[in-house]
Design a protein around this motif. Structure first.
Motif, PDB file in Angstrom:
ATOM      1  N   ASP A 280      -3.980   4.602   7.403  1.00  0.00           N
ATOM      2  CA  ASP A 280      -4.432   3.778   8.516  1.00  0.00           C
ATOM      3  C   ASP A 280      -4.385   4.610   9.801  1.00  0.00           C
ATOM      4  O   ASP A 280      -3.397   5.307  10.056  1.00  0.00           O
ATOM      5  CB  ASP A 280      -3.498   2.558   8.630  1.00  0.00           C
ATOM      6  CG  ASP A 280      -3.954   1.580   9.676  1.00  0.00           C
ATOM      7  OD1 ASP A 280      -4.042   1.968  10.862  1.00  0.00           O
ATOM      8  OD2 ASP A 280      -4.211   0.422   9.317  1.00  0.00           O
TER       9      ASP A 280
ATOM     10  N   ASP B 185       6.513   5.905  11.759  1.00  0.00           N
ATOM     11  CA  ASP B 185       5.668   4.825  11.240  1.00  0.00           C
ATOM     12  C   ASP B 185       5.856   4.719   9.725  1.00  0.00           C
ATOM     13  O   ASP B 185       5.832   3.633   9.161  1.00  0.00           O
ATOM     14  CB  ASP B 185       4.201   5.079  11.568  1.00  0.00           C
ATOM     15  CG  ASP B 185       3.930   5.051  13.073  1.00  0.00           C
ATOM     16  OD1 ASP B 185       4.643   4.334  13.803  1.00  0.00           O
ATOM     17  OD2 ASP B 185       2.999   5.759  13.503  1.00  0.00           O
TER      18      ASP B 185
ATOM     19  N   ASN C  94       6.803   1.469   5.230  1.00  0.00           N
ATOM     20  CA  ASN C  94       5.622   1.594   6.073  1.00  0.00           C
ATOM     21  C   ASN C  94       5.774   0.554   7.174  1.00  0.00           C
ATOM     22  O   ASN C  94       5.634  -0.639   6.933  1.00  0.00           O
ATOM     23  CB  ASN C  94       4.361   1.348   5.238  1.00  0.00           C
ATOM     24  CG  ASN C  94       3.095   1.494   6.037  1.00  0.00           C
ATOM     25  OD1 ASN C  94       3.057   1.221   7.224  1.00  0.00           O
ATOM     26  ND2 ASN C  94       2.033   1.910   5.364  1.00  0.00           N
TER      27      ASN C  94
ATOM     28  N   LYS D 191       3.926  -0.198   9.520  1.00  0.00           N
ATOM     29  CA  LYS D 191       2.668  -0.833   9.922  1.00  0.00           C
ATOM     30  C   LYS D 191       2.184  -1.839   8.878  1.00  0.00           C
ATOM     31  O   LYS D 191       1.382  -2.703   9.181  1.00  0.00           O
ATOM     32  CB  LYS D 191       1.575   0.219  10.143  1.00  0.00           C
ATOM     33  CG  LYS D 191       1.914   1.270  11.179  1.00  0.00           C
ATOM     34  CD  LYS D 191       1.925   0.697  12.575  1.00  0.00           C
ATOM     35  CE  LYS D 191       2.186   1.812  13.578  1.00  0.00           C
ATOM     36  NZ  LYS D 191       2.103   1.371  14.937  1.00  0.00           N
ATOM     37  N   ASP D 192       2.661  -1.704   7.635  1.00  0.00           N
ATOM     38  CA  ASP D 192       2.246  -2.604   6.559  1.00  0.00           C
ATOM     39  C   ASP D 192       3.370  -2.698   5.526  1.00  0.00           C
ATOM     40  O   ASP D 192       3.434  -1.903   4.587  1.00  0.00           O
ATOM     41  CB  ASP D 192       0.963  -2.089   5.907  1.00  0.00           C
ATOM     42  CG  ASP D 192       0.430  -3.007   4.821  1.00  0.00           C
ATOM     43  OD1 ASP D 192       1.020  -4.088   4.591  1.00  0.00           O
ATOM     44  OD2 ASP D 192      -0.567  -2.638   4.186  1.00  0.00           O
ATOM     45  N   SER D 193       4.235  -3.667   5.695  1.00  0.00           N
ATOM     46  CA  SER D 193       5.419  -3.784   4.837  1.00  0.00           C
ATOM     47  C   SER D 193       5.069  -4.083   3.375  1.00  0.00           C
ATOM     48  O   SER D 193       5.908  -3.907   2.501  1.00  0.00           O
ATOM     49  CB  SER D 193       6.366  -4.851   5.379  1.00  0.00           C
ATOM     50  OG  SER D 193       5.735  -6.113   5.355  1.00  0.00           O
ATOM     51  N   LYS D 194       3.835  -4.491   3.103  1.00  0.00           N
ATOM     52  CA  LYS D 194       3.428  -4.734   1.715  1.00  0.00           C
ATOM     53  C   LYS D 194       3.427  -3.444   0.899  1.00  0.00           C
ATOM     54  O   LYS D 194       3.460  -3.485  -0.327  1.00  0.00           O
ATOM     55  CB  LYS D 194       2.030  -5.361   1.665  1.00  0.00           C
ATOM     56  CG  LYS D 194       1.976  -6.765   2.215  1.00  0.00           C
ATOM     57  CD  LYS D 194       0.552  -7.283   2.199  1.00  0.00           C
ATOM     58  CE  LYS D 194       0.454  -8.565   3.009  1.00  0.00           C
ATOM     59  NZ  LYS D 194      -0.920  -8.919   3.302  1.00  0.00           N
ATOM     60  N   GLN D 195       3.371  -2.317   1.566  1.00  0.00           N
ATOM     61  CA  GLN D 195       3.345  -1.033   0.869  1.00  0.00           C
ATOM     62  C   GLN D 195       4.738  -0.450   0.636  1.00  0.00           C
ATOM     63  O   GLN D 195       4.887   0.568  -0.035  1.00  0.00           O
ATOM     64  CB  GLN D 195       2.479  -0.039   1.636  1.00  0.00           C
ATOM     65  CG  GLN D 195       1.028  -0.434   1.653  1.00  0.00           C
ATOM     66  CD  GLN D 195       0.152   0.614   2.308  1.00  0.00           C
ATOM     67  OE1 GLN D 195       0.563   1.730   2.569  1.00  0.00           O
ATOM     68  NE2 GLN D 195      -1.093   0.247   2.575  1.00  0.00           N
ATOM     69  N   ASP D 196       5.777  -1.071   1.178  1.00  0.00           N
ATOM     70  CA  ASP D 196       7.151  -0.592   0.995  1.00  0.00           C
ATOM     71  C   ASP D 196       7.524  -0.586  -0.483  1.00  0.00           C
ATOM     72  O   ASP D 196       7.061  -1.439  -1.241  1.00  0.00           O
ATOM     73  CB  ASP D 196       8.146  -1.491   1.735  1.00  0.00           C
ATOM     74  CG  ASP D 196       7.976  -1.463   3.247  1.00  0.00           C
ATOM     75  OD1 ASP D 196       7.124  -0.713   3.748  1.00  0.00           O
ATOM     76  OD2 ASP D 196       8.706  -2.215   3.921  1.00  0.00           O
TER      77      ASP D 196
END
Length: 173
Positions: A33, A81, A122, A124-129
């Motif tokens: 991103d 980030d 991540n 910026k996008d916790s779904k990727q943790d």
């Protein structure tokens, strides 16, 4: 002929515009991103109780170097980030292939396996943790013992581990 060149130029323009809307793509297969600018890698402490004294440094530096070579992210000491941290779970040297020699089983190959526990965040996008274990190994001749394994061999195993984490975190494999 002029109309043909204009059509080709227009098609090329629209293809470039369409691809640029898909995010930032690089030749390493990453899709980062554009809002992500920084990364941090905390030291991977050696909780295995084994391995060379510089294993923490080897693993941690390989992470930093690999991600800097393959992304445009700025490395900062903490709170990036993207954040990577974890621990070295095991540094195991064991027989990998046994063969019979008379009445006894003898290792024909020895294997060094290194396992890591990695926490990726991540911001910026916790779904990727994720938090996941990764292991990689390298085989050595039976006559080579653990004290004869050099840093270059350990580094090759570490490189494989880092590539696996890279693919999981940024290449979405």
């Amino acid at each position: 002929m002029k109309n043909y060149n204009l059509i080709i130029s227009s098609l090329f323009f629209w293809m470039v515009m369409a691809l640029s809307g898909c995010g930032v793509y690089s030749f390493t297969g990453t899709n980062i991103d554009p809002s992500i600018k920084t990364m941090s890698v905390l030291n991977f402490e050696n909780n295995s109780g084994q391995g060379p004294s510089n294993l923490t440094q080897l693993v941690s530096e390989e992470f930093r170097d690999y991600f800097q070579r393959n992304t445009n992210l700025k490395l900062i000491p903490q709170n990036g980030d993207l954040q990577f941290e974890g621990q070295i779970l095991s540094f195991n040297f064991s027989p990998a292939a046994l063969q019979k020699q008379g009445e006894t089983d003898v290792a024909s190959v020895n294997r060094l396996t290194i396992s890591l526990q990695v926490r990726y965040k991540n911001n910026k996008d916790s779904k990727q943790d994720f938090e996941q274990s990764f292991s990689a190994f390298r085989d050595f001749p039976q006559n080579q013992n653990i004290s004869q394994i050099d840093d270059a061999s350990i580094r090759r195993i570490t490189e494989q581990l880092v590539m696996d984490v890279f693919n999981k975190s940024l290449a979405n494999w």
